[in-house]
Design a protein around this motif. Structure first.
Motif, PDB file in Angstrom:
ATOM      1  N   UNK A  39       0.858  -1.153   0.074  1.00  0.00           N
ATOM      2  CA  UNK A  39       0.002  -0.060  -0.114  1.00  0.00           C
ATOM      3  C   UNK A  39       0.777   1.251   0.114  1.00  0.00           C
ATOM      4  N   UNK A  40       0.482   2.155  -0.820  1.00  0.00           N
ATOM      5  CA  UNK A  40       1.318   3.601  -0.801  1.00  0.00           C
ATOM      6  C   UNK A  40       0.854   4.340   0.098  1.00  0.00           C
ATOM      7  N   UNK A  41       1.753   4.800   1.082  1.00  0.00           N
ATOM      8  CA  UNK A  41       1.165   5.580   2.298  1.00  0.00           C
ATOM      9  C   UNK A  41       2.532   6.954   2.333  1.00  0.00           C
ATOM     10  N   UNK A  42       1.851   7.813   2.815  1.00  0.00           N
ATOM     11  CA  UNK A  42       2.606   9.009   3.115  1.00  0.00           C
ATOM     12  C   UNK A  42       2.381   9.280   4.488  1.00  0.00           C
ATOM     13  N   UNK A  43       3.600   9.479   5.375  1.00  0.00           N
ATOM     14  CA  UNK A  43       3.595   9.896   6.810  1.00  0.00           C
ATOM     15  C   UNK A  43       4.044  11.487   6.631  1.00  0.00           C
ATOM     16  N   UNK A  44       3.122  12.325   6.945  1.00  0.00           N
ATOM     17  CA  UNK A  44       3.369  13.818   6.903  1.00  0.00           C
ATOM     18  C   UNK A  44       3.896  14.246   7.904  1.00  0.00           C
ATOM     19  N   UNK A  45       5.210  14.201   8.285  1.00  0.00           N
ATOM     20  CA  UNK A  45       5.923  14.657   9.594  1.00  0.00           C
ATOM     21  C   UNK A  45       6.716  13.521  10.102  1.00  0.00           C
ATOM     22  N   UNK A  46       7.899  14.068  10.259  1.00  0.00           N
ATOM     23  CA  UNK A  46       9.148  13.261  10.477  1.00  0.00           C
ATOM     24  C   UNK A  46       9.737  13.466  12.025  1.00  0.00           C
ATOM     25  N   UNK A  47       8.724  14.068  13.026  1.00  0.00           N
ATOM     26  CA  UNK A  47       9.275  14.108  14.314  1.00  0.00           C
ATOM     27  C   UNK A  47       9.293  12.567  15.063  1.00  0.00           C
ATOM     28  N   UNK A  48       9.287  12.577  16.268  1.00  0.00           N
ATOM     29  CA  UNK A  48       9.387  11.562  17.023  1.00  0.00           C
ATOM     30  C   UNK A  48       8.449  10.353  16.458  1.00  0.00           C
ATOM     31  N   UNK A  49       6.988  10.940  16.757  1.00  0.00           N
ATOM     32  CA  UNK A  49       5.850  10.130  16.542  1.00  0.00           C
ATOM     33  C   UNK A  49       5.604   9.775  14.978  1.00  0.00           C
ATOM     34  N   UNK A  50       5.841  10.687  14.272  1.00  0.00           N
ATOM     35  CA  UNK A  50       5.881  10.428  12.711  1.00  0.00           C
ATOM     36  C   UNK A  50       6.806   9.292  12.541  1.00  0.00           C
ATOM     37  N   UNK A  51       7.981   9.554  13.069  1.00  0.00           N
ATOM     38  CA  UNK A  51       8.984   8.417  12.636  1.00  0.00           C
ATOM     39  C   UNK A  51       8.570   6.809  13.147  1.00  0.00           C
ATOM     40  N   UNK A  52       8.022   7.089  14.285  1.00  0.00           N
ATOM     41  CA  UNK A  52       7.603   5.777  15.035  1.00  0.00           C
ATOM     42  C   UNK A  52       6.531   5.110  13.931  1.00  0.00           C
ATOM     43  N   UNK A  53       5.677   5.996  13.687  1.00  0.00           N
ATOM     44  CA  UNK A  53       4.337   5.337  12.832  1.00  0.00           C
ATOM     45  C   UNK A  53       4.858   5.048  11.507  1.00  0.00           C
ATOM     46  N   UNK A  54       5.984   5.540  10.864  1.00  0.00           N
ATOM     47  CA  UNK A  54       6.624   5.075   9.567  1.00  0.00           C
ATOM     48  C   UNK A  54       7.207   3.813   9.761  1.00  0.00           C
ATOM     49  N   UNK A  55       8.075   3.942  10.895  1.00  0.00           N
ATOM     50  CA  UNK A  55       8.615   2.451  11.000  1.00  0.00           C
ATOM     51  C   UNK A  55       7.882   1.349  10.984  1.00  0.00           C
ATOM     52  N   UNK A  56       6.609   1.574  11.705  1.00  0.00           N
ATOM     53  CA  UNK A  56       5.600   0.447  11.960  1.00  0.00           C
ATOM     54  C   UNK A  56       5.129  -0.092  10.534  1.00  0.00           C
ATOM     55  N   UNK A  57       4.950   1.097   9.521  1.00  0.00           N
ATOM     56  CA  UNK A  57       4.176   0.784   8.265  1.00  0.00           C
ATOM     57  C   UNK A  57       5.017   0.295   7.485  1.00  0.00           C
ATOM     58  N   UNK A  58       6.229   0.557   7.498  1.00  0.00           N
ATOM     59  CA  UNK A  58       7.368   0.115   6.717  1.00  0.00           C
ATOM     60  C   UNK A  58       7.534  -1.376   7.107  1.00  0.00           C
ATOM     61  N   UNK A  59       7.629  -1.678   8.367  1.00  0.00           N
ATOM     62  CA  UNK A  59       7.743  -3.078   8.688  1.00  0.00           C
ATOM     63  C   UNK A  59       6.717  -4.017   8.339  1.00  0.00           C
TER      64      UNK A  59
END
Length: 308
Positions: A1-21
């Motif tokens: 699935x093609x997903x954008x996480x808009x925001x690369x702070x602590x919580x955005x980075x955590x969420x992006x990692x979960x989605x990547x994995x």
């Protein structure tokens, strides 16, 4: 699935990692030095309680253009930053948007997107239950191995719930769907504001709570007042246990706050001054509507806080 996480702070980075994995095709929107770090090193997170560091490659973009298309967009940022992003989201052709973070004004954000978007926008609101802080080139996280988001729509079930479920299907992350996410978000603001509103010095730098008896008693009283303001507006306290803890178990809450005041944990869950100031402005608006008095909160602001 093609997903954008808009925001690369602590919580955005955590969420992006979960989605990547979880096997998704994830892009994270970042700028400046943070974008360069992500391109060079990937998402680097030090998991404090798991005693490990994870590194995950991720695609990076510095902007959201009108014709960029994503199955899902998660906007993960501070409450005071959301207004600047709404016009960019409205101009983009993607349909499914989840606004993640503290939020005192979800309805007006949804209305803006519905009235100003070039395509029909389906909007949900959530809160990524975790914490952390930036440390040089990595993020410190106090989230568990999986993680959790409370999430919901303002007008019944989320229209793109099946897409959300698919995005997290192969993760250990839990989506906790709520019927009244707006009430949950507003209820969450009360303890966040009372905990953080007294934690900044005159330079707007985060400091520890004093932890003295008078301050902690005023904090407990202020939380009770805050929930009273919400109830006067007809808003349910969710979860209900928050109000019960304050009103029926004040001694227990006092000792929990006393422990919190002496531990370094506050550094990992603290908000920024700008966000707390914006949340305080929203709370003051609620007070005016209800004409409720808040003597404990007034004392905290006068004696311990730099909030107006």
């Amino acid at each position: 699935m093609n997903i954008l996480v808009y925001g690369a702070g602590v919580l955005g980075s955590q969420l992006a990692q979960v989605l990547v994995r979880g096997g998704n095709d994830v892009t994270i929107l970042a700028r400046g030095k943070r974008a360069e770090e992500l391109e060079r090193d990937g998402i680097v997170i030090r998991h404090v309680f798991q005693f490990k560091t994870t590194i995950d490659p991720v695609r990076v973009t510095r902007s959201l253009e009108e014709d960029d298309a994503y199955d899902l967009i998660f906007v993960v940022m501070k409450y005071n930053d959301f207004p600047s992003v709404l016009p960019i989201l409205a101009a983009n052709r993607s349909s499914n948007v989840v606004i993640v973070g503290n939020n005192a004004d979800a309805r007006s954000m949804q209305t803006f997107l519905e009235e100003n978007s070039r395509v029909e926008k389906k909007v949900a609101f959530g809160f990524h239950v975790s914490g952390g802080r930036r440390q040089e080139d990595r993020m410190l996280s106090i989230g568990g191995a999986g993680g959790q988001m409370v999430i919901g729509g303002l007008d019944g079930e989320i229209a793109f719930k099946s897409i959300l479920d698919q995005a997290f299907e192969k993760t250990k992350y839990k989506l906790n769907y709520l019927d009244d996410i707006d009430a949950w978000l507003k209820s969450h603001i009360v303890p966040i504001l009372m905990l953080n509103g007294v934690s900044f010095n005159e330079k707007r730098e985060m400091i520890k709570l004093d932890g003295n008896r008078k301050q902690l008693q005023h904090m407990i009283g202020a939380m009770d007042e805050g929930f009273g303001v919400l109830e006067a507006m007809g808003i349910s306290i969710i979860p209900e246990i928050q109000a019960k803890l304050i009103r029926k178990h004040q001694r227990m809450l006092y000792f929990l706050l006393k422990i919190y005041s002496v531990l370094p944990l506050y550094k990992l869950v603290a908000g920024s001054f700008g966000e707390i100031e914006a949340l305080n402005d929203a709370f003051n608006g609620w007070k005016k509507v209800t004409h409720m008095s808040t003597p404990h909160w007034d004392v905290l602001k006068k004696e311990y806080s730099n909030l107006k």
